[in-house]
Design an enzyme around this catalytic site. Structure first.
Site, PDB file in Angstrom:
ATOM      1  N   MET A  66       5.499  -9.982  -1.611  1.00  0.00           N
ATOM      2  CA  MET A  66       5.055  -9.768  -2.998  1.00  0.00           C
ATOM      3  C   MET A  66       5.362 -10.934  -3.937  1.00  0.00           C
ATOM      4  O   MET A  66       4.951 -10.933  -5.094  1.00  0.00           O
ATOM      5  CB  MET A  66       5.675  -8.486  -3.545  1.00  0.00           C
ATOM      6  CG  MET A  66       7.165  -8.596  -3.767  1.00  0.00           C
ATOM      7  SD  MET A  66       7.993  -7.018  -3.982  1.00  0.00           S
ATOM      8  CE  MET A  66       7.235  -6.396  -5.427  1.00  0.00           C
ATOM      9  N   HIS A  97      -4.666 -11.710   2.200  1.00  0.00           N
ATOM     10  CA  HIS A  97      -4.977 -11.240   0.851  1.00  0.00           C
ATOM     11  C   HIS A  97      -6.136 -10.249   0.936  1.00  0.00           C
ATOM     12  O   HIS A  97      -7.150 -10.547   1.586  1.00  0.00           O
ATOM     13  CB  HIS A  97      -5.343 -12.430  -0.046  1.00  0.00           C
ATOM     14  CG  HIS A  97      -5.582 -12.039  -1.469  1.00  0.00           C
ATOM     15  ND1 HIS A  97      -4.582 -11.526  -2.275  1.00  0.00           N
ATOM     16  CD2 HIS A  97      -6.702 -12.061  -2.226  1.00  0.00           C
ATOM     17  CE1 HIS A  97      -5.091 -11.236  -3.460  1.00  0.00           C
ATOM     18  NE2 HIS A  97      -6.369 -11.555  -3.462  1.00  0.00           N
ATOM     19  N   GLY A 109       4.649  -2.643   5.873  1.00  0.00           N
ATOM     20  CA  GLY A 109       4.663  -3.410   7.114  1.00  0.00           C
ATOM     21  C   GLY A 109       3.604  -3.013   8.117  1.00  0.00           C
ATOM     22  O   GLY A 109       3.758  -3.232   9.321  1.00  0.00           O
TER      23      GLY A 109
HETATM   24  C1  GRF Z   1      -1.759  -5.556   2.324  1.00  0.00           C
HETATM   25  O1  GRF Z   1      -2.866  -4.924   1.707  1.00  0.00           O
HETATM   26  C2  GRF Z   1      -1.783  -7.012   2.008  1.00  0.00           C
HETATM   27  O2  GRF Z   1      -3.077  -7.571   1.962  1.00  0.00           O
HETATM   28  C3  GRF Z   1      -1.197  -7.014   0.629  1.00  0.00           C
HETATM   29  O3  GRF Z   1      -0.125  -6.083   0.696  1.00  0.00           O
HETATM   30  C4  GRF Z   1      -0.459  -5.128   1.687  1.00  0.00           C
HETATM   31  C5  GRF Z   1       0.655  -5.136   2.699  1.00  0.00           C
HETATM   32  O4  GRF Z   1       0.581  -3.998   3.449  1.00  0.00           O
HETATM   33  N1  GRF Z   1      -0.726  -8.323   0.290  1.00  0.00           N
HETATM   34  P1  GRF Z   1       1.664  -3.774   4.635  1.00  0.00           P
HETATM   35  O5  GRF Z   1       3.042  -3.898   4.016  1.00  0.00           O
HETATM   36  O6  GRF Z   1       1.418  -4.820   5.671  1.00  0.00           O
HETATM   37  O7  GRF Z   1       1.361  -2.391   5.129  1.00  0.00           O
END
Ligand code: GRF
Length: 197
Positions: free
Chosen positions: A93, A112, A11
């Site tokens: 995810m 992404h 997050g």
């Molecule tokens: C990020 O690198 C995003 O691009 C990818 O998953 C990661 C999420 O990170 N889809 P977080 O949970 O916001 O720290």
């Protein structure tokens, strides 16, 4: 301007949005944080800020005999219940299905960690880093795009180029990508909000 943010992991991008709102640089509020993972640290971040959360694990839902499509439709209806102006996938995810996009009543954007048209799907940072090691590319980056049924393919809202530094580790590069993500995720929400205004 109400946001619903979907998360699955730490997050840090949710936190970037929360910090921008708290800091007064983003005029929005987070109506709900949705996670498919009960233990996602992102949920703690939301709870620490008294932001409503909703946990929707997929596996138990499927074990009860429901379909993935029903999961998506039910989730979209829960999200609609918060009357969001924008749905933000920040490390969500799951692939967002056409069923979800048919029911959801606000635009959906996704972050992404690769540049448009490159490294769609999972482990994008790692795959870009390996391509750099093979001398195939000299830079990668991250982008925020509108979500359409085709994976990681919707109209790009904003992007950041992050060139590689020779000799740096994957971890170091990943840290720089995440720093860029924390900037562009807020920028993307602001751009859409202003475009709507
Ligand atoms: C990020 O690198 C995003 O691009 C990818 O998953 C990661 C999420 O990170 N889809 P977080 O949970 O916001 O720290």
């Amino acid at each position: 301007y109400a946001l619903v943010v979907l998360v699955s992991g730490s997050g840090s991008n949710l936190q970037a949005i929360m910090d921008a709102i708290a800091g007064g640089t983003l005029d929005a509020q987070i109506a709900c944080v949705v996670s498919n993972k009960r233990k996602a640290y992102a949920l703690e971040r939301a709870e620490n800020a008294s932001i409503p959360t909703h946990v929707a694990p997929l596996k138990p839902y499927l074990r009860e005999g429901h379909t993935r499509e029903q999961y998506d439709v039910d989730l979209a209806q829960v999200i609609n219940g918060y009357a969001p102006d924008l749905i933000v996938l920040a490390g969500w995810m799951h692939i967002v299905s056409a069923a979800f996009l048919d029911v959801i009543q606000a635009p959906v954007i996704n972050l992404h960690p690769a540049l448009p048209g490159t490294f769609p799907g999972t482990h994008a940072i790692e795959r870009a880093y390996e391509a750099f090691q093979r001398g195939e590319i000299s830079q990668s980056g991250c982008m925020v795009h509108h979500v359409i049924p085709e994976i990681d393919a919707g109209e790009v809202i904003t992007q950041a180029i992050v060139p590689f530094t020779a000799g740096e580790s994957l971890d170091d590069y990943e840290t720089r990508i995440h720093a860029a993500e924390h900037r562009i995720i807020v920028e993307a929400v602001r751009q859409i909000q202003l475009a709507k205004a």
